[in-house]
Write a protein that holds these residues in place. Structure first.
Motif, short mmCIF file in Angstrom:
data_model
loop_
_atom_site.label_atom_id
_atom_site.label_comp_id
_atom_site.label_asym_id
_atom_site.label_seq_id
_atom_site.Cartn_x
_atom_site.Cartn_y
_atom_site.Cartn_z
N ILE A 42 0.83 -1.20 0.00
CA ILE A 42 0.00 0.00 0.00
C ILE A 42 0.87 1.25 0.00
O ILE A 42 0.49 2.29 -0.56
N THR A 43 2.07 1.17 0.60
CA THR A 43 2.97 2.32 0.57
C THR A 43 3.46 2.58 -0.84
O THR A 43 3.53 3.73 -1.29
N ARG A 44 3.81 1.52 -1.57
CA ARG A 44 4.26 1.68 -2.96
C ARG A 44 3.13 2.17 -3.85
O ARG A 44 3.35 2.99 -4.74
N ILE A 45 1.91 1.66 -3.62
CA ILE A 45 0.77 2.15 -4.41
C ILE A 45 0.58 3.64 -4.19
O ILE A 45 0.33 4.41 -5.13
N GLY A 46 0.70 4.07 -2.93
CA GLY A 46 0.57 5.49 -2.64
C GLY A 46 1.64 6.32 -3.32
O GLY A 46 1.37 7.41 -3.83
N LEU A 47 2.87 5.81 -3.35
CA LEU A 47 3.97 6.53 -4.00
C LEU A 47 3.71 6.70 -5.49
O LEU A 47 3.84 7.81 -6.03
N TYR A 48 3.34 5.62 -6.17
CA TYR A 48 3.10 5.70 -7.61
C TYR A 48 1.87 6.57 -7.92
O TYR A 48 1.86 7.30 -8.92
N SER A 49 0.86 6.48 -7.07
CA SER A 49 -0.33 7.32 -7.27
C SER A 49 0.02 8.80 -7.12
O SER A 49 -0.44 9.65 -7.90
N HIS A 108 2.84 21.19 -4.52
CA HIS A 108 2.62 20.69 -3.17
C HIS A 108 2.83 19.18 -3.10
O HIS A 108 3.42 18.65 -2.15
N SER A 109 2.35 18.47 -4.12
CA SER A 109 2.55 17.02 -4.16
C SER A 109 4.02 16.67 -4.34
O SER A 109 4.52 15.69 -3.77
N LEU A 110 4.73 17.48 -5.12
CA LEU A 110 6.13 17.20 -5.36
C LEU A 110 6.98 17.34 -4.10
O LEU A 110 8.02 16.70 -3.97
N THR A 111 6.55 18.20 -3.16
CA THR A 111 7.33 18.37 -1.93
C THR A 111 7.44 17.07 -1.15
O THR A 111 8.46 16.80 -0.51
N ASP A 112 6.40 16.26 -1.19
CA ASP A 112 6.43 14.97 -0.50
C ASP A 112 7.08 13.89 -1.34
O ASP A 112 7.81 13.04 -0.84
N LEU A 113 6.82 13.92 -2.66
CA LEU A 113 7.40 12.93 -3.54
C LEU A 113 8.92 13.01 -3.56
O LEU A 113 9.61 12.00 -3.63
N ALA A 114 9.43 14.23 -3.52
CA ALA A 114 10.87 14.43 -3.64
C ALA A 114 11.63 13.69 -2.55
O ALA A 114 12.63 13.02 -2.81
N GLY A 136 21.76 15.67 -1.07
CA GLY A 136 20.68 15.55 -2.04
C GLY A 136 19.41 16.22 -1.56
O GLY A 136 18.70 16.89 -2.32
N SER A 137 19.11 16.07 -0.27
CA SER A 137 17.92 16.70 0.30
C SER A 137 18.00 18.22 0.22
O SER A 137 17.01 18.89 -0.07
N LEU A 138 19.20 18.76 0.43
CA LEU A 138 19.37 20.21 0.33
C LEU A 138 19.08 20.70 -1.08
O LEU A 138 18.40 21.71 -1.27
N GLY A 139 19.58 19.98 -2.08
CA GLY A 139 19.33 20.38 -3.46
C GLY A 139 17.87 20.30 -3.85
O GLY A 139 17.31 21.23 -4.45
N VAL A 140 17.22 19.19 -3.50
CA VAL A 140 15.81 19.01 -3.86
C VAL A 140 14.91 20.00 -3.12
O VAL A 140 14.03 20.63 -3.72
N SER A 141 15.14 20.17 -1.83
CA SER A 141 14.30 21.10 -1.06
C SER A 141 14.51 22.53 -1.52
O SER A 141 13.56 23.33 -1.53
N GLY A 142 15.74 22.87 -1.91
CA GLY A 142 15.99 24.21 -2.44
C GLY A 142 15.23 24.43 -3.74
O GLY A 142 14.68 25.52 -3.98
N MET A 143 15.18 23.41 -4.58
CA MET A 143 14.43 23.51 -5.83
C MET A 143 12.94 23.70 -5.56
O MET A 143 12.28 24.54 -6.19
N LEU A 144 12.41 22.93 -4.62
CA LEU A 144 10.99 23.05 -4.31
C LEU A 144 10.68 24.39 -3.66
O LEU A 144 9.62 24.98 -3.90
N LEU A 145 11.58 24.88 -2.83
CA LEU A 145 11.40 26.19 -2.24
C LEU A 145 11.34 27.27 -3.31
O LEU A 145 10.48 28.16 -3.28
#
Length: 423
Positions: free
Chosen positions: A62-69, A95-101, A132-141
């Motif tokens: 169910i976690t993987r289904i949620g990720l792909y959805s 907003h969805s991308l912030t969690d997916l990232a 990696g988290s710094l780069g992705v979160s900076g992009m989303l910010l």
């Protein structure tokens, strides 16, 4: 023992908490939440189900289904918001991308961050995930700030500019010609169907995940379920903004208002994740919850797992728990006070018992470093650091030797040259 504390381990075996109570309070094992319609559900992800390879497990499935959805809906909302001229839907896609990232970053770096340490990287590779988290979160910010400015620009055009200028601003803001059967006054009604679809999918994910969470008595899955419910509420806000812009007279401003609010959620999430990555790279101490879990496990080991031939295991005192977070890994430091006449063999048996217990009880602990001090002597905190100004330290002996050697060679070379000159 001077360190008896209430046990609060982060191990999966201790997830048999009451799901109803956890759901109501917003508190779950390993992470805390802020669950409001206008407050981002930021939390530290527990990736046990996300990174597990056991595809037959219902929690993993169910976690993987949620990720792909989530991935499919983020792409659909982004494309739909662009073509249907909906600021709120584009913002919801971010907003969805912030969690997916963070989820995809975990999948990309988990094997790397768990590699054993080397001589060049003695503390392991956990900081790879932090970078990696710094780069992705900076992009989303940055994306959230861009969406916020775009929504403000459209609102300014709607209320303060004439019709022709407002149409030009909106066309420029979207960067394409709106030849899709609608004008610049607001979003297309077709966007509402897409928003409704995402709400229904999220609500189904909430119910399916919560069902498994109750069956497994897993607070981690309960957390993921609430995560889906909050996303559903954000989708409802997007839907209402689109419907209001289409059916309420002269209310096209509702869509950019919805986009503005959602973009603020993105900015908040991006900022929190960016700050978290920066703190992690700066080696900020582990949080109090992890310290309590480590202290409880170490205390348990000292009480139950340490058996000394002299029968004096009760004299061991756990004084200090500290450490840093490196990606998904916790590097823990413990300070234990023991009698000064104990042998190396005795304290080594204590160290082994504590390390095994903490490592097996607190998820994420990758290293346990134990420092022993005398029981009857107080130790000043941070005494292991060298005091004074490093710039005022004397020159190292190695450098001094090299300097003398070079000077001697230069001196001999000079004399040799003079003799040649005289001849």
């Amino acid at each position: 023992m001077a360190t008896q504390v209430r046990s609060h381990s982060d191990d999966t075996g201790t997830e048999n908490n009451n799901i109803k109570n956890n759901h109501g309070s917003g508190q779950h094992d390993g992470h805390s939440h802020s669950h409001g319609l206008f407050s981002h559900h930021h939390h530290s992800h527990d990736n046990a189900y996300l990174t597990s390879q056991n595809k037959n497990d219902s929690g993993v499935r169910i976690t993987r289904i949620g990720l792909y959805s989530n991935l499919g809906m983020a792409l659909a909302k982004g494309a739909g918001g662009y073509f249907f001229n909906s600021q709120s839907m584009v913002a919801d896609a971010w907003h969805s991308l912030t969690d997916l990232a963070s989820d995809f970053l975990t999948l990309a770096t988990v094997s790397w961050s768990l590699r054993p340490p080397t001589d060049r990287f003695p503390t392991g590779f956990g900081k790879v995930e932090s970078l990696g988290s710094l780069g992705v979160s900076g992009m989303l910010l940055g994306g959230g700030v861009f969406m916020c400015m775009s929504s403000l620009q459209i609102l300014h055009a709607h209320f303060f500019l004439d019709a022709a200028a407002a149409a030009e601003v909106m066309a420029h803001g979207h960067g394409h010609s709106h030849g899709h059967g609608h004008d610049h006054s607001g979003p297309s009604l077709h966007a509402a169907w897409l928003a409704l679809g995402t709400v229904l999918v999220k609500e189904w994910l909430y119910r399916a995940t919560m069902k498994v969470a109750r069956e497994r008595k897993s607070s981690v899955l309960a957390s993921n379920a609430v995560h889906h419910r909050v996303d559903s509420m954000t989708g409802i806000m997007t839907l209402l903004a689109i419907l209001g812009a289409n059916f309420i007279h002269d209310a096209s401003w509702l869509d950019p208002v919805g986009g503005l609010f959602i973009s603020l959620l993105v900015i908040r999430a991006g900022w929190e994740n960016t700050a978290s990555a920066l703190y992690e790279l700066a080696d900020r101490s582990i949080d109090d919850e992890i310290k309590r879990s480590v202290r409880t496990s170490a205390t348990k080991a000292l009480a139950n797992d340490v058996y000394l031939t002299n029968g004096q295991q009760h004299l061991v005192e756990l004084r200090e728990v500290s450490g840093v977070k490196s990606g998904q890994n916790y590097l823990v430091d413990l300070e234990l006070a023991v009698p000064g006449d104990w042998t190396v063999e005795t304290v080594r048996s204590i160290e082994d018992a504590v390390r095994i217990q903490v490592g097996s009880s607190v998820r994420g602990v990758r290293r346990v470093h134990v420092r022993f001090v005398k029981l009857d002597e107080p130790v000043e905190k941070f005494d292991e650091f060298i005091s004074g100004n490093p710039s005022s330290s004397p020159e190292p002996e190695l450098h001094k030797h090299d300097h003398d050697h070079d000077h001697e060679n230069c001196h001999n070379h000079s004399h040799g040259h003079e003799r040649e000159h005289k001849h």
